[in-house]
Enzyme design. Structure first.
Site, short mmCIF file in Angstrom:
data_model
loop_
_atom_site.label_atom_id
_atom_site.label_comp_id
_atom_site.label_asym_id
_atom_site.label_seq_id
_atom_site.Cartn_x
_atom_site.Cartn_y
_atom_site.Cartn_z
N GLY A 37 0.66 -1.11 -0.17
CA GLY A 37 0.08 0.22 -0.39
C GLY A 37 0.32 1.28 0.12
N ARG A 94 -13.01 23.08 6.41
CA ARG A 94 -14.02 23.16 7.47
C ARG A 94 -13.56 22.91 8.55
NH1 ARG A 94 -18.03 19.84 4.06
NH2 ARG A 94 -15.68 18.34 3.12
N HIS A 127 -12.95 26.65 1.68
CA HIS A 127 -14.32 27.33 2.75
C HIS A 127 -13.26 28.28 3.86
CE1 HIS A 127 -18.05 26.40 4.71
NE2 HIS A 127 -17.43 27.10 5.91
N LYS A 191 -29.19 27.05 9.05
CA LYS A 191 -29.10 25.54 9.02
C LYS A 191 -28.21 25.62 10.29
CE LYS A 191 -25.72 24.08 7.25
NZ LYS A 191 -24.56 23.19 6.41
C1 R5P Z 1 -20.40 23.94 5.52
O1 R5P Z 1 -21.31 24.96 6.20
C2 R5P Z 1 -20.74 23.70 3.73
O2 R5P Z 1 -20.62 25.34 2.99
C3 R5P Z 1 -21.00 23.38 3.29
O3 R5P Z 1 -22.80 23.65 3.46
C4 R5P Z 1 -21.22 21.45 3.72
O4 R5P Z 1 -19.87 21.34 4.11
C5 R5P Z 1 -22.49 20.48 3.03
O5 R5P Z 1 -22.64 19.85 4.13
P1 R5P Z 1 -22.87 18.49 3.34
O6 R5P Z 1 -23.49 18.43 2.27
O7 R5P Z 1 -22.31 17.10 4.04
O8 R5P Z 1 -24.18 18.65 4.11
#
Ligand code: R5P
Length: 299
Positions: A37, A94, A127, A191
């Site tokens: 690997g 992120r 991000h 959200k």
């Molecule tokens: C996070 O805030 C990003 O902008 C996306 O909304 C997020 O990474 C989306 O993740 P998922 O598709 O797993 O909901």
């Protein structure tokens, strides 16, 4: 001498388009896995004195990193004048805070590792949320390109009377930029994330937008649950079947199938190879490579 563009596995089509757009030479790199690997890398072109661009979108960083670093160090050891990383999708951005005690802030560690092995980085829409800019974590020249104008132009050319919708506050920067460019109305939803695949989108009254085609815009689709929840909310509001446009399509086959059931089209840029790719980034990246800090097109 032309700059040398090398593709890590899976990045060959993007590297071809990039070489065509910037007039670079497509180099050859041999890679394979040993039986246990571990990664094998061999550069098959002369790199001494040249600008070398390694193309590797980092959608699967844990399996890609060793090979990428071996290639970068090899190019340096063989005398490359400059070794750049072209990562249309930049991973781990992120994880930009210690959300719970004891957690690794992996964006910082990842940035330290890449900064130690490359002279410069070019990426698209990292991000950036709690880190204000790439140079908050990267110590090499790091260019963040913006795909919003390309998303906006695709929407303007393909969707009648669009209503741009950001599914969460973090998406507001992309949704706002897209809407402003094409003069469309824009709504950003709220959200709450309860887990990797559990998200709630707060109810919103969107009745006044009936007659528009809602277009969800986000930087990343990963599990797809953010966009699916937002798409369902739009349907509950009696709006037309929505479209969805993202920069980085990380969605696996199941997530992609679910997205295609909710949206008229699920569209992405080619930052990550994906069946939803409709918007090309190579010309944007090529222009950045020609700019300061990434080596000349010819030497
Ligand atoms: C996070 O805030 C990003 O902008 C996306 O909304 C997020 O990474 C989306 O993740 P998922 O598709 O797993 O909901």
């Amino acid at each position: 001498m032309q700059r040398l563009i090398l593709a890590l596995p899976g990045n060959e089509p993007f590297a071809d388009r990039l070489a065509a757009a910037c007039g670079g030479a497509r180099g050859r790199i041999q890679t394979r896995r040993f039986p246990d690997g571990e990664s094998y890398v061999r550069l098959l072109d002369e790199v001494a004195g040249r600008t070398v661009d390694l193309v590797c979108t980092l959608a699967h960083p844990d399996g890609q990193l060793a090979m990428l670093l071996f290639a970068a160090d090899c190019a340096r050891e063989l005398g490359a004048a400059q070794v750049n990383l072209v990562a249309p999708y930049l991973a781990y951005m992120r994880q930009d805070a210690r959300f719970h005690p004891g957690e690794a802030v992996s964006s910082r560690t990842f940035a330290r590792v890449l900064s130690a092995h490359f002279d410069a980085l070019v990426t698209v829409d990292p991000h950036l949320h709690r880190h204000p800019a790439l140079d908050a974590v990267y110590t090499i020249p790091a260019t963040a390109l913006h795909a919003a104008p390309l998303l906006a132009d695709w929407i303007a050319g393909n969707v009648a009377r669009p209503l741009i919708v950001g599914p969460d506050e973090e998406s507001g920067q992309w949704a706002g930029a897209v809407a402003a460019r094409i003069g469309a109305p824009c709504v950003v939803l709220r959200k709450t994330r309860h887990g990797d695949r559990e998200v709630d989108i707060a109810p919103a009254d969107l009745g006044r937008y009936r007659g528009h085609t809602p277009v969800l815009v986000d930087d990343i689709a990963s599990s797809g649950h953010t966009l699916l929840a937002a798409g369902r909310l739009l349907r509950e509001q009696g709006l037309e079947r929505p479209e969805c446009v993202v920069v980085h399509a990380l969605a696996d086959a199941d997530a992609h199938a679910a997205l295609c059931r909710v949206f008229t089209r699920f569209t992405s840029t080619d930052s990550v190879p994906h069946p939803s790719n409709r918007i090309g980034l190579a010309p944007l990246v090529a222009r950045a490579l020609a700019g300061a800090g990434h080596g000349p097109a010819t030497e």
